[in-house]
Scaffold this active site. Structure first.
Site, PDB file in Angstrom:
ATOM      1  N   CYS A   1      -4.110   2.262  -1.617  1.00  0.00           N
ATOM      2  CA  CYS A   1      -3.486   0.970  -1.305  1.00  0.00           C
ATOM      3  C   CYS A   1      -3.912  -0.027  -2.375  1.00  0.00           C
ATOM      4  CB  CYS A   1      -3.936   0.496   0.080  1.00  0.00           C
ATOM      5  SG  CYS A   1      -3.208  -1.080   0.570  1.00  0.00           S
ATOM      6  N   LEU A   2      -2.958  -0.783  -2.882  1.00  0.00           N
ATOM      7  CA  LEU A   2      -3.277  -1.773  -3.910  1.00  0.00           C
ATOM      8  C   LEU A   2      -4.220  -2.850  -3.371  1.00  0.00           C
ATOM      9  CD1 LEU A   2       0.252  -2.129  -5.528  1.00  0.00           C
ATOM     10  CD2 LEU A   2      -1.761  -1.048  -6.551  1.00  0.00           C
TER      11      LEU A   2
ATOM     12  N   GLN B   1       0.922  -8.378   1.120  1.00  0.00           N
ATOM     13  CA  GLN B   1      -0.042  -8.045   0.058  1.00  0.00           C
ATOM     14  C   GLN B   1      -0.011  -9.050  -1.086  1.00  0.00           C
ATOM     15  OE1 GLN B   1       1.255  -3.675  -0.209  1.00  0.00           O
ATOM     16  NE2 GLN B   1      -0.910  -3.593  -0.733  1.00  0.00           N
TER      17      GLN B   1
ATOM     18  N   HIS C   1       1.740  -2.603   6.886  1.00  0.00           N
ATOM     19  CA  HIS C   1       1.291  -3.865   6.273  1.00  0.00           C
ATOM     20  C   HIS C   1       1.951  -5.063   6.955  1.00  0.00           C
ATOM     21  CE1 HIS C   1      -1.369  -2.868   2.982  1.00  0.00           C
ATOM     22  NE2 HIS C   1      -0.516  -2.031   2.419  1.00  0.00           N
TER      23      HIS C   1
ATOM     24  N   GLY D   1       4.350   1.365  -3.814  1.00  0.00           N
ATOM     25  CA  GLY D   1       4.935   0.502  -2.799  1.00  0.00           C
ATOM     26  C   GLY D   1       4.153  -0.793  -2.694  1.00  0.00           C
TER      27      GLY D   1
ATOM     28  N   HIS E   1       3.386   3.345   5.656  1.00  0.00           N
ATOM     29  CA  HIS E   1       2.280   2.572   5.082  1.00  0.00           C
ATOM     30  C   HIS E   1       2.699   1.104   4.901  1.00  0.00           C
ATOM     31  CE1 HIS E   1      -1.207   2.250   2.089  1.00  0.00           C
ATOM     32  NE2 HIS E   1      -0.516   1.135   1.874  1.00  0.00           N
ATOM     33  N   GLU E   2       3.908   0.909   4.345  1.00  0.00           N
ATOM     34  CA  GLU E   2       4.362  -0.462   4.066  1.00  0.00           C
ATOM     35  C   GLU E   2       4.715  -1.225   5.342  1.00  0.00           C
ATOM     36  OE1 GLU E   2       3.671  -1.425   1.266  1.00  0.00           O
ATOM     37  OE2 GLU E   2       3.519   0.508   0.255  1.00  0.00           O
TER      38      GLU E   2
HETATM   39 NI    NI Z   1      -1.001  -0.664   0.941  1.00  0.00          NI
END
Ligand code: NI
Length: 169
Positions: free
Chosen positions: A90-91, A52, A136, A47, A132-133
């Site tokens: 998480c990226l 991000q 963000h 995701g 999670h997204e």
């Molecule tokens: Ni993340």
């Protein structure tokens, strides 16, 4: 299309509340979603939220078995009081993962990449990724949701300790 640079924890864009997308069908939003999809595939995550990639707008994408899905201006509502804890990456926090409690089931509503209204119910991993997204978009990282910072660490160390792997989002 192009691969975008991913912001890492510590960059202020990850702590800001993102603005609603005024026109999801605008060409620049289509381009953003296409670039995010290419970036997500390149990074090997499940995701990715617009903040991000340094774009403070309320849109995220995630990978399902059927392909890439986008949700614009999402609204999530818990279905029931149940939560469950599972490992997340998480990226924007590369190399690490932690155990995070999330709602088990939720209702989601928003717009798809064509600007059409979508809604539905999700549970388990799909519900986790959406939470999670959406976090963000509100400037919240998974570390800020953790109940036990003892269950946080480097992927390589946790792999030796047999904590289940989770693709970053
Ligand atoms: Ni993340």
């Amino acid at each position: 299309m192009s691969i975008l640079k991913i912001a890492r924890m510590g960059h202020p864009v990850l702590l800001a509340k993102a603005a609603p997308v005024p026109d999801p069908s605008a060409p620049e939003i289509r381009r953003l979603i296409a670039d995010m999809a290419e970036t997500l595939l390149d990074a090997g995550g499940v995701g990715l939220a617009a903040p991000q990639v340094h774009v403070p707008l309320r849109v995220f994408i995630w990978r399902q078995a059927e392909g890439m899905v986008a949700l614009v201006n999402p609204v999530l509502t818990a279905l029931g009081p149940e939560t469950e804890a599972a490992w997340e990456g998480c990226l924007s926090i590369p190399g690490l993962r932690g155990e995070v409690p999330r709602w088990r089931r939720l209702h989601f509503a928003g717009l798809d990449a064509d600007g059409r209204a979508v809604e539905g119910e999700a549970e388990g991993i799909a519900a986790r990724i959406m939470q999670h997204e959406t976090d963000h978009l509100d400037g919240i990282l998974y570390t800020m949701r953790m109940a036990d910072l003892g269950r946080f660490g480097f992927n390589e160390e946790l792999a030796r300790a047999a904590a289940p792997a989770q693709n970053p989002a």
